[in-house]
Design a protein around this motif. Structure first.
Motif, PDB file in Angstrom:
ATOM      1  N   THR A   1      -2.068 -16.222  -8.024  1.00 33.35           N
ATOM      2  CA  THR A   1      -2.252 -16.535  -6.405  1.00 33.35           C
ATOM      3  C   THR A   1      -1.956 -15.095  -5.627  1.00 33.35           C
ATOM      4  O   THR A   1      -2.828 -14.958  -4.696  1.00 33.35           O
ATOM      5  CB  THR A   1      -0.971 -17.400  -6.127  1.00 33.35           C
ATOM      6  N   VAL A   2      -1.074 -14.576  -6.023  1.00 36.11           N
ATOM      7  CA  VAL A   2      -0.919 -13.159  -5.348  1.00 36.11           C
ATOM      8  C   VAL A   2      -2.465 -12.288  -5.529  1.00 36.11           C
ATOM      9  O   VAL A   2      -2.816 -11.559  -4.378  1.00 36.11           O
ATOM     10  CB  VAL A   2       0.307 -12.281  -5.748  1.00 36.11           C
ATOM     11  N   LYS A   3      -3.102 -12.223  -6.570  1.00 34.94           N
ATOM     12  CA  LYS A   3      -4.072 -11.570  -6.902  1.00 34.94           C
ATOM     13  C   LYS A   3      -5.312 -12.224  -6.116  1.00 34.94           C
ATOM     14  O   LYS A   3      -5.996 -11.250  -5.844  1.00 34.94           O
ATOM     15  CB  LYS A   3      -4.438 -11.446  -8.468  1.00 34.94           C
ATOM     16  N   ARG A   4      -5.235 -13.412  -6.034  1.00 35.43           N
ATOM     17  CA  ARG A   4      -6.454 -13.848  -5.234  1.00 35.43           C
ATOM     18  C   ARG A   4      -6.256 -13.383  -3.686  1.00 35.43           C
ATOM     19  O   ARG A   4      -7.295 -13.291  -2.981  1.00 35.43           O
ATOM     20  CB  ARG A   4      -6.483 -15.297  -5.293  1.00 35.43           C
ATOM     21  N   PHE A   5      -5.123 -13.383  -2.957  1.00 33.99           N
ATOM     22  CA  PHE A   5      -4.882 -12.856  -1.723  1.00 33.99           C
ATOM     23  C   PHE A   5      -5.525 -11.363  -1.652  1.00 33.99           C
ATOM     24  O   PHE A   5      -5.858 -11.056  -0.805  1.00 33.99           O
ATOM     25  CB  PHE A   5      -3.426 -13.000  -1.407  1.00 33.99           C
ATOM     26  N   LEU A   6      -4.745 -10.684  -2.661  1.00 33.68           N
ATOM     27  CA  LEU A   6      -5.262  -9.076  -2.916  1.00 33.68           C
ATOM     28  C   LEU A   6      -6.744  -9.032  -2.830  1.00 33.68           C
ATOM     29  O   LEU A   6      -7.261  -7.994  -2.296  1.00 33.68           O
ATOM     30  CB  LEU A   6      -4.423  -8.429  -3.874  1.00 33.68           C
ATOM     31  N   ALA A   7      -7.342  -9.873  -3.471  1.00 39.10           N
ATOM     32  CA  ALA A   7      -8.791  -9.831  -3.742  1.00 39.10           C
ATOM     33  C   ALA A   7      -9.495  -9.738  -2.482  1.00 39.10           C
ATOM     34  O   ALA A   7     -10.693  -9.450  -2.457  1.00 39.10           O
ATOM     35  CB  ALA A   7      -9.339 -10.822  -4.746  1.00 39.10           C
ATOM     36  N   MET A   8      -9.015 -10.377  -1.401  1.00 38.37           N
ATOM     37  CA  MET A   8      -9.514 -10.421  -0.241  1.00 38.37           C
ATOM     38  C   MET A   8      -9.691  -9.063   0.568  1.00 38.37           C
ATOM     39  O   MET A   8     -10.623  -8.899   1.618  1.00 38.37           O
ATOM     40  CB  MET A   8      -9.018 -11.685   0.769  1.00 38.37           C
TER      41      MET A   8
END
Length: 291
Positions: free
Chosen positions: A282-289
Motif C-alpha cells: 500500500t505504501v509502495k502504491r502511494f510512492l509510485a504516484m
C-alpha cells in the motif's frame, strides 16, 4: 473436508444434474459423481436423491447447501482480501502531516488522487509537529509523513522532495512597511520576530533563527508561538512579524499582510518521508504516484 467437495456439491445442487454440473465445472461426470459420493460418506447421510432426469436435495442436503454457500463465500472473500492486501489494493494507510503542510494544495491533491485510485484503502491523516511525526513514523504508527526540511531526524528515513517553498513575511496591516510588496530582513530589525518552538521543527528553526540573527534582528527579545500557524494569530494581535511558508498565505486574517522576502533567500522544502526497506504494498502504491 476439502473446499473442492463443497464447490462440486454446490454446482450439482445449483444445476440439479450431474452432467450439467460437470460441464460447468470443466470436469467429466464420473469423477464428479465419485466426489459427491465421498462427500456424502464423510457427512454420513445422502445429500441428493437420484432421480430419472437429475437429482434433488434431501432435507439434510438443503441445510448443507445453505452452509456450504456461506463457507465458499467466506473463503472467496478471504482470498480476495489477502490478494488485495498483497497488491496494496486493500488495507489502511496512516499519513502524518504538519500543521503548516495542511495549507499546501499539492499534498491533499496527492492524498485525494490516491483515495480515488484505491477506494478500498482507508486513509488516516494525523496532524502533529515534525518531531512527533518522525517519532511515530520510526515506531511504525505512521506509514508516511509529509515534513518540512531541514529536519535532522529525516536522515534516518527515505524521502522525496516534492516542492521548494519560499518563506514570506507576515506583518500587521498597520506596520509602517505593510504597504511594500517585498522586504528584506534588515528592514525589520526594529520589529520583534515571532518564532515557533525549536522542538517543533529544529532544522527549520535553526535556519530561520540564523537568518534573522545575521540580519541584525534582536534575538534576545523574540516572541514565541506554539506552532507556525499560531504565529499568524500573534501577528494579527500586533505582536511582531513572522516568517511562514508561502502556502500559509491562504490563511487570511483581516489584519495580516504578506510580503515576499528578497534578502536573504529563505525557503523550506516539502518532502514525503517513509521508512527504509518499506515492505507494505500500500505504501509502495502511494510512492509510485511520485515516480
Amino acid at each position: 473436508m476439502e473446499l473442492r467437495y463443497l464447490r462440486y456439491f454446490v454446482a450439482v445442487a445449483h444445476e440439479r444434474h450431474f452432467t450439467k454440473a460437470a460441464k460447468s465445472l470443466g470436469i467429466s461426470q464420473p469423477p464428479l459423481s465419485q466426489q459427491i459420493k465421498r462427500l456424502e460418506e464423510e457427512v454420513g447421510t445422502p445429500l441428493f436423491r437420484r432421480l430419472t432426469r437429475g437429482v434433488e436435495l434431501t432435507e439434510a442436503g438443503e441445510a448443507f447447501y445453505e452452509d456450504a454457500c456461506k463457507i465458499l463465500a467466506m473463503s472467496d472473500a478471504a482470498l480476495e482480501k489477502a490478494r488485495g492486501i498483497a497488491r496494496g489494493l486493500i488495507g489502511s494507510l496512516s499519513i502524518g502531516i504538519t500543521s503548516s503542510d495542511a495549507f499546501h494544495p499539492h499534498i491533499f491533491a496527492l492524498i485525494r488522487q490516491f483515495q480515488l485510485q484505491n477506494p478500498a484503502v482507508t486513509v488516516h491523516q494525523v496532524e502533529a509537529n515534525m518531531a512527533t511525526l518522525m517519532t511515530r513514523l520510526g515506531e511504525g504508527e505512521l506509514d508516511l509523513a509529509f515534513v518540512r526540511l531541514p529536519c535532522e531526524s529525516s536522515k534516518a528515513f527515505e524521502l522525496k522532495i516534492l516542492d521548494r517553498e519560499p518563506m514570506v513575511v507576515a506583518l500587521h496591516r498597520t506596520h509602517p512597511l505593510a504597504g511594500q510588496p517585498s522586504l528584506t530582513l534588515a528592514q525589520l530589525n526594529t520589529t520583534p520576530v515571532i518564532l515557533f518552538p525549536q522542538d517543533v521543527a529544529p532544522g527549520l528553526y535553526d535556519r530561520v533563527y540564523g537568518c534573522c540573527e545575521r540580519a541584525g534582528i534582536d534575538m534576545q527579545h523574540t516572541l514565541q508561538s506554539s506552532q507556525l500557524s499560531s504565529s499568524l494569530s500573534m501577528v494579527a494581535a500586533g505582536g511582531g512579524f513572522a516568517l511562514v511558508p508561502q502556502s500559509m498565505a491562504a490563511i487570511s486574517p483581516p489584519d495580516v499582510t504578506y510580503h515576499a522576502l528578497t534578502t536573504p533567500e529563505l525557503y523550506t522544502d516539502i518532502a514525503l518521508c517513509w521508512r527504509r526497506f518499506e515492505r507494505s504494498r500500500t505504501v509502495k502504491r502511494f510512492l509510485a504516484m511520485q515516480a
